[in-house]
Enzyme design. Structure first.
Site, PDB file in Angstrom:
ATOM      1  N   GLU A 105     -25.844  13.702  -1.108  1.00 37.54           N
ATOM      2  CA  GLU A 105     -24.372  13.765  -1.246  1.00 37.54           C
ATOM      3  C   GLU A 105     -23.993  14.896  -2.196  1.00 37.54           C
ATOM      4  OE1 GLU A 105     -22.347  10.052  -2.128  1.00 37.54           O
ATOM      5  OE2 GLU A 105     -23.899   8.903  -1.133  1.00 37.54           O
ATOM      6  N   ARG A 156       0.842  -1.206   0.000  1.00 39.87           N
ATOM      7  CA  ARG A 156       0.000   0.000   0.000  1.00 39.87           C
ATOM      8  C   ARG A 156       0.873   1.250   0.000  1.00 39.87           C
ATOM      9  NH1 ARG A 156      -4.104   1.704   4.229  1.00 39.87           N
ATOM     10  NH2 ARG A 156      -3.353  -0.056   5.426  1.00 39.87           N
ATOM     11  N   ILE A 175      -8.009   2.127   0.523  1.00 41.83           N
ATOM     12  CA  ILE A 175      -7.712   2.802   1.790  1.00 41.83           C
ATOM     13  C   ILE A 175      -6.337   3.449   1.651  1.00 41.83           C
ATOM     14  CG2 ILE A 175      -7.265   2.427   4.256  1.00 41.83           C
ATOM     15  CD1 ILE A 175      -9.323   0.103   4.016  1.00 41.83           C
ATOM     16  N   LEU A 176      -6.253   4.720   2.023  1.00 36.87           N
ATOM     17  CA  LEU A 176      -5.003   5.459   1.845  1.00 36.87           C
ATOM     18  C   LEU A 176      -3.927   4.948   2.811  1.00 36.87           C
ATOM     19  CD1 LEU A 176      -6.169   9.177   1.397  1.00 36.87           C
ATOM     20  CD2 LEU A 176      -6.170   7.301  -0.248  1.00 36.87           C
ATOM     21  N   HIS A 198     -19.202   9.662   2.715  1.00 34.39           N
ATOM     22  CA  HIS A 198     -19.625   8.301   3.051  1.00 34.39           C
ATOM     23  C   HIS A 198     -21.153   8.254   3.077  1.00 34.39           C
ATOM     24  CE1 HIS A 198     -19.332   4.317   4.693  1.00 34.39           C
ATOM     25  NE2 HIS A 198     -20.233   4.655   5.600  1.00 34.39           N
ATOM     26  N   MET A 204     -11.926   3.533  -4.072  1.00 32.05           N
ATOM     27  CA  MET A 204     -12.139   2.288  -3.333  1.00 32.05           C
ATOM     28  C   MET A 204     -10.892   1.717  -2.645  1.00 32.05           C
ATOM     29  SD  MET A 204     -15.297   2.048  -3.479  1.00 32.05           S
ATOM     30  CE  MET A 204     -15.613   0.424  -2.792  1.00 32.05           C
TER      31      MET A 204
HETATM   32  C1  GRF Z   1     -20.979   7.382  -3.093  1.00 36.48           C
HETATM   33  O1  GRF Z   1     -22.113   6.729  -2.588  1.00 36.48           O
HETATM   34  C2  GRF Z   1     -20.074   7.820  -1.970  1.00 36.48           C
HETATM   35  O2  GRF Z   1     -20.776   8.127  -0.809  1.00 36.48           O
HETATM   36  C3  GRF Z   1     -19.224   6.601  -1.747  1.00 36.48           C
HETATM   37  O3  GRF Z   1     -19.022   6.052  -3.012  1.00 36.48           O
HETATM   38  C4  GRF Z   1     -20.077   6.452  -3.888  1.00 36.48           C
HETATM   39  C5  GRF Z   1     -19.426   7.134  -5.038  1.00 36.48           C
HETATM   40  O4  GRF Z   1     -20.343   7.497  -6.030  1.00 36.48           O
HETATM   41  N1  GRF Z   1     -18.014   6.964  -1.062  1.00 36.48           N
HETATM   42  P1  GRF Z   1     -19.884   8.402  -7.239  1.00 36.48           P
HETATM   43  O5  GRF Z   1     -18.727   7.665  -7.925  1.00 36.48           O
HETATM   44  O6  GRF Z   1     -19.474   9.732  -6.708  1.00 36.48           O
HETATM   45  O7  GRF Z   1     -21.084   8.472  -8.137  1.00 36.48           O
END
Ligand code: GRF
Length: 204
Positions: A177, A68, A95-96, A112, A93
Site C-alpha cells: 500500500e 450522513r 462512507i461518503l 483498499h 472509516m
Molecule cells: C489500510 O489497510 C487501508 O488499506 C485501509 O485502512 C487501512 C489504513 O491504514 N483502507 P493506515 O491508517 O493508513 O495505517
C-alpha cells in the site's frame, strides 16, 4: 516543497498511508501539498503526525442526530474554504455521502487492502484468508457512490503463505500500500490519469 495540488487527507486511525504520501511530498516526488487533515476520530494517532508537520487538522465527530449528508456538508464547507483539489481517503472509516462524491467526482482516492472487486468493505484481509485465495493485495481507486467500487487506478498482488494469519497478511499488504498509494497520488498530481467509464488510463 513543491506547491502543486491542494490536498486534504481523511483519516480515522494510525495514518501510515498518510505518512507514506507525506514522505514523498517532502522528497518532492509528488507535486502536491497536504493543507488539511480531516478526521472523524479526535484520538486518531495520525493527527499527531499531522500536527508535527504543521498541517492543519479538522476533527468532525458525527453526532447521532446528524444524517450522513448533514455530516458531510460541514466537511464540504471546510474543503471549499481551503480550495481542496484532491481528497485522499487513508483509513477513513465513514462512507461518503453521494453529494460529496458528486462534487469531487474523480478527485477522491481510496486504498483498499484487497484486490478489488474481491472482498470490498471491512476486514478485507480476513475475508481473503477465510476464502482461501492464494493471492490478495491492495487497490487504489477513485471513489464513487458505492463501497470500494470506483474505477481502479493501481493494484499490487501479494501471495498468501500457508502460515499466514490476518496480521501477517495485513502487514505484507500494507508494505505494498505504501508503494502504490504515493505513486497513484503522484500520477494524479501530474494530471496523468484519465477516466473512461470504469477504466483509468495513464498518459505516457
Ligand atoms: C489500510 O489497510 C487501508 O488499506 C485501509 O485502512 C487501512 C489504513 O491504514 N483502507 P493506515 O491508517 O493508513 O495505517
Amino acid at each position: 516543497m513543491i506547491e502543486g495540488k491542494r490536498i486534504a487527507v481523511f483519516i480515522s486511525g494510525r495514518g501510515s498511508n498518510f505518512k507514506a504520501i507525506m514522505e514523498e511530498i517532502k522528497k518532492g516526488t509528488i507535486k502536491g501539498r497536504i493543507v488539511l487533515v480531516v478526521s472523524d476520530n479526535p484520538d486518531a494517532p495520525g493527527l499527531s503526525y499531522a500536527r508535527e508537520n504543521n498541517i492543519e487538522c479538522a476533527v468532525f465527530k458525527k453526532k447521532n442526530s446528524d444524517s450522513r449528508s448533514e455530516y458531510f456538508k460541514k466537511i464540504i464547507s471546510e474543503l471549499k474554504m481551503k480550495n481542496i483539489e484532491l481528497i485522499i481517503l487513508a483509513g477513513f472509516m465513514k462512507i461518503l455521502s453521494p453529494y460529496i462524491v458528486g462534487l469531487y467526482r474523480n478527485r477522491i482516492l481510496n486504498i483498499h487492502p484487497a484486490l478489488l472487486p474481491s472482498f470490498p468493505g471491512e476486514h478485507a484481509q480476513k475475508k481473503a484468508l477465510d476464502h482461501g485465495v492464494k493471492y490478495s493485495g491492495c487497490t487504489v481507486h477513485f471513489v464513487d457512490e458505492g463501497v470500494d467500487s470506483g474505477p481502479i487506478i493501481a493494484q499490487k498482488a501479494v501471495a498468501v503463505k500457508d502460515g499466514d494469519t490476518e496480521q501477517t497478511l495485513s502487514d505484507r499488504i500494507l508494505e505494498k500500500e505504501h508503494v502504490i498509494y504515493p505513486e497513484a497520488v503522484r500520477l494524479f498530481c501530474d494530471n496523468m490519469l484519465s477516466v473512461k467509464g470504469r477504466r483509468v488510463f495513464t498518459k505516457m
